[in-house]
Design an enzyme around this catalytic site. Sequence first.
Site, short mmCIF file in Angstrom:
data_model
loop_
_atom_site.label_atom_id
_atom_site.label_comp_id
_atom_site.label_asym_id
_atom_site.label_seq_id
_atom_site.Cartn_x
_atom_site.Cartn_y
_atom_site.Cartn_z
N HIS A 44 -63.12 60.30 -37.08
CA HIS A 44 -62.87 60.52 -36.47
C HIS A 44 -64.43 61.61 -36.58
O HIS A 44 -64.64 62.53 -36.02
CB HIS A 44 -62.16 61.37 -38.02
CG HIS A 44 -60.86 61.60 -37.95
ND1 HIS A 44 -59.62 61.54 -38.91
CD2 HIS A 44 -59.74 61.75 -36.93
CE1 HIS A 44 -58.09 61.63 -38.26
NE2 HIS A 44 -58.55 61.78 -37.27
N CYS B 159 -61.73 54.47 -19.74
CA CYS B 159 -61.09 55.80 -20.29
C CYS B 159 -61.45 55.44 -22.03
O CYS B 159 -61.52 56.45 -22.64
CB CYS B 159 -60.01 56.39 -20.44
SG CYS B 159 -58.95 55.23 -20.71
#
Length: 550
Positions: free
Chosen positions: A185, A483
């Site tokens: 995160h 990606c």
Amino acid sequence: MSSRLTGIGVSAGVAAGPVARLASPPELPPDTGAEPDPDAATARAREALDAVAADLDARAAKASGPAADVLLAQSMMPRDPALAEQVGKALASGRSLPHAVAEAFGVFRAALEAAGGYLAERAADLDDLCHRTVAQLLDLPMPGLPDPGHPYVLLATDLAPADTATLDPKQVLAIVTEQGGPTSHTAILAKSLGIPAIVACAASRELADDVEVLVDGRAGTVDVEPDPGEAKRAVQVEKERAQAVAASSGPGRTADGTSVKLLVNLGSSAELATASEVDSEGVGLLRTEFLYLSRTTAPSVTEQVESYGAVFAAFAGRKVVVRTLDAGADKPLAFVDHGEEPNPALGVRGWRLARRAPDMLADQLAAIAEARNRHDADVWVMAPMISTPAEAAAFAEQAHALGLPVAGTMVEVPAVAIRARQVLAGCDFASIGTNDLGQYTLAADRMAGELADLLDPWQPALLELVRTTAQAGRELGKPVGVCGEAASDPLLAPVLVGLGVTSLSMAPAALPEVRAGLAARTDADCARLADIALAAADAAEARAAVAKTE
């Protein structure tokens, strides 16, 4: 004399300033034993959990994009009735209220760690929620960001979403954490906020408050007590570079004019407005899990059509690559019987979930096709966790039959990269998810902080698989993109292009710098950098060797 600490750079930029450390979590008082009124204690626990959830909701309302989504997801955890029930069980066993709360969170933490994968990533979030609930119960200050009265470099063992999501870039000059990895995160949110960040810098725990440092989020270095003049020059150079990057525009191209499509990753409807305004050529990864997770029933086809349609409308005339549902095993759905799995990270997820719930994939593809018919976007679809040529061909056939003309596969399983020519023969394109491909190739869990060096996208073994896949695409005339988080690294992007990749999809904030970096290098430069990286012994050597060429 200045000394240098190293970690993994996860958000580019250079900043200098004094350090300040994240406030420590509250300490549990001695366990005083059974509460005189367990029912009243349980009610107090529920009130504290509700207060923590409300605080996260308030933070989410002030945030945007990935930060808001992360906070809203986190606020659901303390509201889980099963957590309050577990507190009640701990109280019944004779624990005092603060210890009962800690024990309850511990039970859930252990369960998430055992599940592995995505769920294991949430285990650290529970620690923060536990600390906040205990602080609420004891009427203590919430753990969180320091406020020294001046801009600072934030130090922490790790950062919880509640802290990272509401950072003020004007106050927090940079972030350095002892733990964490490239897909944590901290990495994702720091990048979205444009704050230089370094993770897995264990030596930073030795730094005292107010020590001056120079942080280079691109190189992954922290210079302790640098020469003031040199630090000032480094920051100025970075400022000038950032200004030049901000001025770049247009399609992605090398200095020779070779096209490299630059696309954005999109994970929820909350990110849509910001992402669609970025000067990109479209969406390279539309994650669709946000429609399914945290629900008790599957979304209807009508609901899906509306949701996908909103994205297609915002990116009218541009490419949008939709990844079908990547759930199951490590991201379980409440409305699907997943059964028991000994190793969820290697279990039934993504495309494999269609074995158990084939109608769900059929409905999703039908909804994507219907939304495509209503809008003007160039819609592609791809399936996650494809493992064999037969699976890739079966998915493409199903998508084509439902009216979706371009269907491809994610490359996350090493077997697909190794057999890329056969896989691409049965579908239209491939998109490499470097995060998962890296963890499976190096056998290192994405959230294992002490294995962060193995999870580094610069690992030559991972780059070799990228090259193998891209070469197969070139031979067959089919596009191969990246990606994963690797695509957002402006130093690594030319290497990926040199390996043969034709498109890069990344966090919207990273796109301008990647575009500028590619525009400064010729095709031959990119090929040479790829050779340098592949010849390195490990990730650190690969990064350092390529950085020396700048």
